[in-house]
Design a protein around this motif. Structure first.
Motif, PDB file in Angstrom:
ATOM      1  N   ARG A   1       0.850  -1.215   0.000  1.00  0.00           N
ATOM      2  CA  ARG A   1       0.000   0.000   0.000  1.00  0.00           C
ATOM      3  C   ARG A   1       0.874   1.250   0.000  1.00  0.00           C
TER       4      ARG A   1
ATOM      5  N   ARG B   1      -4.614   1.992 -12.748  1.00  0.00           N
ATOM      6  CA  ARG B   1      -5.276   0.862 -12.089  1.00  0.00           C
ATOM      7  C   ARG B   1      -6.520   0.444 -12.881  1.00  0.00           C
TER       8      ARG B   1
ATOM      9  N   LEU C   1      -2.632   7.496 -11.383  1.00  0.00           N
ATOM     10  CA  LEU C   1      -2.571   6.180 -10.756  1.00  0.00           C
ATOM     11  C   LEU C   1      -3.929   5.494 -10.815  1.00  0.00           C
TER      12      LEU C   1
ATOM     13  N   GLU D   1       2.340   1.751  -3.449  1.00  0.00           N
ATOM     14  CA  GLU D   1       1.336   2.288  -4.368  1.00  0.00           C
ATOM     15  C   GLU D   1       1.107   3.775  -4.101  1.00  0.00           C
TER      16      GLU D   1
END
Length: 164
Positions: free
Chosen positions: A133, A152, A148, A136
Motif C-alpha cells: 500500500r 489501475r 494512478l 502504491e
C-alpha cells in the motif's frame, strides 16, 4: 531518465540512433516488467528493514487472498489470483513448508483441502500488504492520484476477462 543505447543494428533510413531509443520507445512488456521489478525489490528491502522474513510478490498475492477466518480451497484461491490451480498448488505447498499456511480436510471429496493462514502467515501478510500500500501511495505521489487511478482502471479492464 534512463536512456538505452542501441548497439549494432542497421544503418540507413529509419534506423534509430542511440539517442532515439528512450524509455518511451521500450516495448510495453519491458515497462511492465520494470514496474514489477521495482515493486518486488522494494517489498524485499522493506520487509528486511521491518525484520520480517522475505516473501515473493507471488506469495504475497496468495496470502492477500486469504481472510482472517475463512479458509479456501486451492481452486478458489487460484480463481481469485487469476492463476492456474497447478501454479497455486506450487505456491501453497511452498507456503505450507514455511509454516505460513495450514491445510485441513475440506467437506465433500476426500482430496478436498482447505487452506488458511497461520499466525505467522497473518503477520507476514499484514506487513507485506502495508508495504505494498505504501509503495502504491509513493507511485501515486510520483504520477499523481488521477494518473494512478487511471492506470489501475486500465490494467483492471485490460485483463478483466482473464480472471473469470
Amino acid at each position: 531518465m534512463l536512456t538505452l543505447k542501441v548497439i549494432g543494428g542497421t544503418k540507413g533510413p529509419g534506423a534509430m540512433s542511440a539517442g532515439d531509443y528512450t524509455d518511451a520507445n521500450l516495448p510495453l512488456l519491458a515497462l511492465l516488467q520494470r514496474g514489477v521489478r521495482w515493486f518486488s525489490d522494494q517489498l524485499l528491502q522493506r520487509l528486511e528493514a521491518e525484520g520480517v522474513e522475505p516473501i515473493t510478490p507471488a506469495h504475497a498475492g496468495v496470502l492477500a487472498h486469504l481472510g482472517h477466518d475463512t479458509p479456501l480451497n486451492i481452486a478458489e484461491l487460484a480463481r481469485r489470483a487469476g492463476v492456474t490451480r497447478q501454479t497455486m498448488h506450487r505456491a501453497v505447498t511452498q507456503l505450507l513448508d514455511e509454516g505460513l499456511l495450514i491445510s485441513t480436510p475440506g467437506p465433500g471429496f476426500p482430496r478436498s483441502t482447505l487452506i488458511a493462514l497461520t499466525e505467522a502467515g497473518r503477520r507476514r501478510r499484514d506487513v507485506a500488504s502495508g508495504i505494498l500500500r505504501d509503495l502504491e501511495q509513493e507511485l501515486g505521489e510520483q504520477l499523481g492520484d488521477a494518473a494512478l487511478a487511471q492506470l489501475r482502471d486500465n490494467l483492471t479492464r485490460a485483463w478483466r476477462d482473464e480472471n473469470r
